[in-house]
Design a protein around this motif. Structure first.
Motif, mmCIF file in Angstrom:
data_model
loop_
_atom_site.group_PDB
_atom_site.id
_atom_site.type_symbol
_atom_site.label_atom_id
_atom_site.label_comp_id
_atom_site.label_asym_id
_atom_site.label_seq_id
_atom_site.Cartn_x
_atom_site.Cartn_y
_atom_site.Cartn_z
ATOM 1 N N HIS A 276 0.833 -1.208 0.000
ATOM 2 C CA HIS A 276 0.000 0.000 0.000
ATOM 3 C C HIS A 276 0.869 1.260 0.000
ATOM 4 O O HIS A 276 0.544 2.239 -0.681
ATOM 5 C CB HIS A 276 -0.942 -0.005 1.207
ATOM 6 C CG HIS A 276 -2.060 -1.002 1.072
ATOM 7 N ND1 HIS A 276 -3.098 -1.100 1.967
ATOM 8 C CD2 HIS A 276 -2.293 -1.943 0.127
ATOM 9 C CE1 HIS A 276 -3.922 -2.053 1.587
ATOM 10 N NE2 HIS A 276 -3.461 -2.583 0.479
ATOM 11 N N GLN A 277 1.960 1.209 0.755
ATOM 12 C CA GLN A 277 2.863 2.359 0.758
ATOM 13 C C GLN A 277 3.514 2.545 -0.617
ATOM 14 O O GLN A 277 3.638 3.671 -1.107
ATOM 15 C CB GLN A 277 3.940 2.175 1.820
ATOM 16 C CG GLN A 277 4.852 3.387 1.965
ATOM 17 C CD GLN A 277 5.525 3.406 3.323
ATOM 18 O OE1 GLN A 277 4.943 3.857 4.301
ATOM 19 N NE2 GLN A 277 6.719 2.894 3.390
ATOM 20 N N ARG A 278 3.894 1.435 -1.245
ATOM 21 C CA ARG A 278 4.484 1.503 -2.588
ATOM 22 C C ARG A 278 3.495 2.117 -3.575
ATOM 23 O O ARG A 278 3.854 2.991 -4.370
ATOM 24 C CB ARG A 278 4.885 0.093 -3.048
ATOM 25 C CG ARG A 278 5.663 0.058 -4.367
ATOM 26 C CD ARG A 278 5.654 -1.327 -4.992
ATOM 27 N NE ARG A 278 4.320 -1.720 -5.422
ATOM 28 C CZ ARG A 278 3.742 -1.284 -6.548
ATOM 29 N NH1 ARG A 278 4.368 -0.451 -7.342
ATOM 30 N NH2 ARG A 278 2.531 -1.696 -6.867
ATOM 31 N N ARG A 279 2.233 1.694 -3.509
ATOM 32 C CA ARG A 279 1.222 2.232 -4.430
ATOM 33 C C ARG A 279 0.990 3.715 -4.175
ATOM 34 O O ARG A 279 0.827 4.498 -5.117
ATOM 35 C CB ARG A 279 -0.088 1.452 -4.286
ATOM 36 C CG ARG A 279 -0.017 0.047 -4.881
ATOM 37 C CD ARG A 279 -1.383 -0.626 -4.823
ATOM 38 N NE ARG A 279 -2.390 0.163 -5.542
ATOM 39 C CZ ARG A 279 -3.691 -0.087 -5.500
ATOM 40 N NH1 ARG A 279 -4.152 -1.104 -4.776
ATOM 41 N NH2 ARG A 279 -4.533 0.669 -6.171
ATOM 42 N N PHE A 280 0.964 4.101 -2.906
ATOM 43 C CA PHE A 280 0.759 5.520 -2.579
ATOM 44 C C PHE A 280 1.888 6.375 -3.164
ATOM 45 O O PHE A 280 1.651 7.453 -3.705
ATOM 46 C CB PHE A 280 0.694 5.700 -1.066
ATOM 47 C CG PHE A 280 0.536 7.128 -0.621
ATOM 48 C CD1 PHE A 280 -0.673 7.794 -0.788
ATOM 49 C CD2 PHE A 280 1.587 7.812 -0.044
ATOM 50 C CE1 PHE A 280 -0.827 9.109 -0.380
ATOM 51 C CE2 PHE A 280 1.450 9.132 0.374
ATOM 52 C CZ PHE A 280 0.236 9.778 0.200
ATOM 53 N N LEU A 281 3.118 5.894 -3.055
ATOM 54 C CA LEU A 281 4.271 6.658 -3.536
ATOM 55 C C LEU A 281 4.362 6.667 -5.055
ATOM 56 O O LEU A 281 4.783 7.662 -5.650
ATOM 57 C CB LEU A 281 5.565 6.090 -2.944
ATOM 58 C CG LEU A 281 5.763 6.296 -1.433
ATOM 59 C CD1 LEU A 281 6.966 5.510 -0.945
ATOM 60 C CD2 LEU A 281 5.930 7.768 -1.097
ATOM 61 N N ARG A 282 3.962 5.597 -5.706
ATOM 62 C CA ARG A 282 4.245 5.456 -7.137
ATOM 63 C C ARG A 282 3.054 5.690 -8.044
ATOM 64 O O ARG A 282 3.236 6.012 -9.219
ATOM 65 C CB ARG A 282 4.845 4.073 -7.412
ATOM 66 C CG ARG A 282 6.134 3.882 -6.632
ATOM 67 C CD ARG A 282 6.884 2.646 -7.018
ATOM 68 N NE ARG A 282 8.095 2.543 -6.185
ATOM 69 C CZ ARG A 282 9.135 1.818 -6.485
ATOM 70 N NH1 ARG A 282 9.160 1.143 -7.604
ATOM 71 N NH2 ARG A 282 10.174 1.776 -5.683
ATOM 72 N N GLU A 283 1.848 5.515 -7.536
ATOM 73 C CA GLU A 283 0.673 5.775 -8.361
ATOM 74 C C GLU A 283 0.165 7.182 -8.085
ATOM 75 O O GLU A 283 0.494 7.789 -7.074
ATOM 76 C CB GLU A 283 -0.422 4.747 -8.057
ATOM 77 C CG GLU A 283 -0.034 3.319 -8.413
ATOM 78 C CD GLU A 283 -1.121 2.312 -8.045
ATOM 79 O OE1 GLU A 283 -2.282 2.736 -7.811
ATOM 80 O OE2 GLU A 283 -0.809 1.107 -7.981
ATOM 81 N N GLU A 284 -0.633 7.697 -9.003
ATOM 82 C CA GLU A 284 -1.178 9.037 -8.832
ATOM 83 C C GLU A 284 -2.607 8.949 -8.304
ATOM 84 O O GLU A 284 -3.355 8.040 -8.638
ATOM 85 C CB GLU A 284 -1.126 9.794 -10.160
ATOM 86 C CG GLU A 284 0.309 10.031 -10.630
ATOM 87 C CD GLU A 284 0.381 10.822 -11.925
ATOM 88 O OE1 GLU A 284 -0.679 11.197 -12.447
ATOM 89 O OE2 GLU A 284 1.500 11.067 -12.403
ATOM 90 N N GLY A 285 -2.979 9.909 -7.465
ATOM 91 C CA GLY A 285 -4.354 10.003 -7.006
ATOM 92 C C GLY A 285 -4.758 8.990 -5.965
ATOM 93 O O GLY A 285 -5.961 8.760 -5.744
ATOM 94 N N VAL A 286 -3.796 8.358 -5.261
ATOM 95 C CA VAL A 286 -4.139 7.379 -4.218
ATOM 96 C C VAL A 286 -4.415 8.112 -2.906
ATOM 97 O O VAL A 286 -3.686 9.022 -2.520
ATOM 98 C CB VAL A 286 -2.997 6.362 -4.015
ATOM 99 C CG1 VAL A 286 -3.286 5.442 -2.832
ATOM 100 C CG2 VAL A 286 -2.790 5.537 -5.281
#
Length: 611
Positions: A276-286
């Motif tokens: 979840h932390q990886r997605r927050f850092l790497r995806e937009e709009g999370v």
């Protein structure tokens, strides 16, 4: 004869490695102190450029800079950002296999690394300390140094042992850095890290790009949804909740409303938290819905909002958590919704904490200061800065009390009715029951205790239950009432209420808003951060798509390639050659070499396209 620039000078490194033309605030003084071999304690707000304060001296001095960072999951992104800028950086933590760790150790001993990130647990292992004794160490940077504060909400026991660095490596300069520390915490950091002789650099706490908004809860889900729908569509943000259950239920509810929301708390499996932390850092709009277990050291620059659905337990915690918004300097919003139940819950937590009586008293004072910030009718930013002993000469114009000054009313008569009702019911009941008595409700509890026979029964039917809750909350905050956590949260009178009861003192309280705050402040809120002229939108979208593609190829977050501010400057400048590209903030020699060609080509395509 032209003098050759010194490639080891801080200015040269700032410009050619990191792509910036000038230092901000105390950065230059801090960097030069460390280059000279002096110790420093740095207090600088999130987004103020703390990392450059140790990265540049590490590059300017012989040897490798050792960075002690408390969160393993974030080291990788910090190292990737440095590598994108052409810096030889690495981390040593439990995510590496034995062979990879051995390779990095050999690079350190061989003088091939300029920055090495370690968790405090790893650093303190005898094997690691022996390794460092064999290497040339440029400096030690202790990031998130407030973790040393034993009663802080981010306390890490391993930080207490970092004073050993001074004893083992007396000639190596050390710098402790944090974004949040009042005078007491600064003294604690200096004492526990053996930095008594270090020079203190205290930057302004002001984050003028953050709009502070605080509102009482009336329907928190509706309030949050209106805020997200009207101002934050497609933006990254963090929503803080006090409990794990609330984190999960809120994230699930937001997903049902169409938001890309993820839960984060210490009770989730470590692999889920990391993903979840990886997605927050790497995806937009999370949107990350989290307890305070999430956020320390977060390096994502484009977080456009931080929302609190529960009251933080101190102004320090509030300031630190809201500071995760708007690190890029663009407009961001901090929204806090709070209620009387928050006051009760945090009062109970403070009363039952493991500390001694002095610690409990300090916790209560911190909570009172936080409540005071919520209930003031003047500029919130001035009050927030005053807490950190900083003076703002004029109202900020970018908080809710400046943008929409709160209405007040003479609540003296209502306060007397409430106090009388508390007294006549024996000071043994919580707010809900006392309000039922005032409003003349017909409940089983009222009949059981014959409270429908009291002289105060029904005398407050002119106010709604919400309005009475607002009166109660403000009287508790101002010290006229107290909540007895040991007596089922009973409301009780204090000595301070006597002049009000006798009619010798009048009370002006905030008027409860009749409806949620209007969504007319977008020009000062997050939407302004990404406002692009219509004719520029096609190129803007193409620049962002190219950045995303390059980031995905390298497995890094988009901001490691370029920040939004850099793309906006590129959009305006339309650089055609290396010199023009290097003039853009955030583009140094390495990033030009790695990413310049595809951006030149894209801009050329748009410039040559028929109108």
């Amino acid at each position: 004869m032209t003098e050759t620039p010194d490639a080891q000078s801080p200015h040269y490194i700032l410009e050619h490695t990191f792509g910036y033309t000038g230092f901000r605030g105390d950065q230059q003084d801090i960097i030069e102190s460390l280059v000279r071999g002096e110790d420093a304690l740095v207090l600088m707000p999130t987004g103020g450029g703390k990392s450059l304060c140790y990265q540049i001296p590490a590059l300017a001095r012989p040897g490798c800079g050792i960075v002690i960072s408390p969160l393993i999951a974030l080291m990788q992104d910090q190292v990737e950002a440095l590598r994108a800028a052409g810096v030889s950086a690495a981390f040593l933590n439990s995510s590496l296999d034995f062979r990879s760790a051995q390779e990095i150790e050999q690079q350190l001993l061989g003088g091939e690394l300029k920055l090495l990130y370690l968790a405090p647990e790893r650093l303190l292992q005898p094997r690691t300390l022996e390794l460092l004794a064999q290497a040339e160490v440029a400096l030690f940077a202790i990031d998130e140094a407030h973790c040393v504060s034993q009663w802080g909400h981010d306390f890490r026991a391993d930080y207490l042992q970092l004073s050993c660095l001074h004893q083992r490596f007396p000639q190596v300069p050390r710098v402790a850095l944090t974004a949040t520390a009042d005078q007491r915490t600064r003294q604690e950091i200096a004492q526990r890290l053996d930095l008594s002789d270090a020079r203190h650099f205290i930057s302004s706490f002001d984050r003028p790009n953050i709009q502070y908004r605080i509102a009482p809860k009336n329907n928190p889900k509706r309030q949050l949804l209106q805020f997200l729908n009207t101002e934050q569509q497609g933006h990254a943000g963090v929503i803080y909740c006090l409990s794990r259950n609330k984190v999960e239920s809120t994230a699930e509810w937001l997903q049902q409303q169409g938001f890309n929301a993820l839960p984060y708390h210490a009770g989730l499996p470590s692999e889920v938290r990391a993903e979840h932390q990886r997605r927050f850092l790497r995806e937009e709009g999370v949107v990350m819905v989290a307890t305070i277990a999430f956020g320390m050291g977060i390096d994502k620059p484009d977080v456009r909002f931080v929302a609190h659905l529960d009251l933080p337990k101190s102004v320090e915690a509030y300031y630190q958590e809201t500071g995760r918004a708007g690190r890029d300097g663009d407009p961001a919003t901090a929204l806090l919704l709070y209620g009387l139940e928050d006051v009760v819950k945090l009062s109970q937590m403070a009363a039952t904490s493991e500390g001694n009586e002095e610690h409990k008293r300090q916790e209560r004072q911190r909570l009172d200061a936080m409540l005071g910030l919520c209930e003031i009718t003047s500029c919130r930013r001035r009050a927030l800065l005053r807490y950190f002993n900083e003076t703002l000469e004029a109202d900020c114009g970018n908080c809710d009390t400046c943008l929409e000054p709160p209405a007040t009313w003479d609540a003296s008569d209502a306060a007397r009715k409430l106090m009388s009702s508390i007294y006549r019911t024996g000071q043994r009941f919580g707010a809900a029951h006392v309000i039922d008595v005032l409003r003349g409700a017909d409940t089983e509890k009222i009949r059981q205790f014959n409270h429908n026979q009291l002289s105060t029964y029904g005398i407050g039917s002119d106010l709604s239950a919400n309005e009475w809750r607002a009166v109660t909350r403000q009287l508790v905050v101002r010290g006229y009432l107290q909540v007895n956590a040991e007596a089922f949260n009973a409301l009780q009178l204090t000595e301070q209420c006597r002049p009000v009861l006798r009619g010798e003192e009048t009370l002006q309280l905030r008027t409860l808003p009749k409806a949620p705050a209007r969504a007319t402040r977008e020009s000062a809120g997050a939407r302004a951060a990404v406002e692009i002229a219509d004719h520029d939108l096609p190129l803007w979208d193409a620049l962002r798509a190219l950045r995303k593609s390059l980031a995905e190829e390298r497995g890094v977050p988009p901001y490691v390639v370029f920040h939004d501010a850099t793309l906006r400057e590129m959009l305006t400048a339309r650089p055609r050659n290396d010199a023009e590209m290097l003039a853009i903030s955030g583009i140094g020699d390495s990033k030009l070499a790695r990413f310049g060609a595809p951006f030149f080509e894209l801009i050329r395509e748009f410039d040559q396209a028929p109108a």
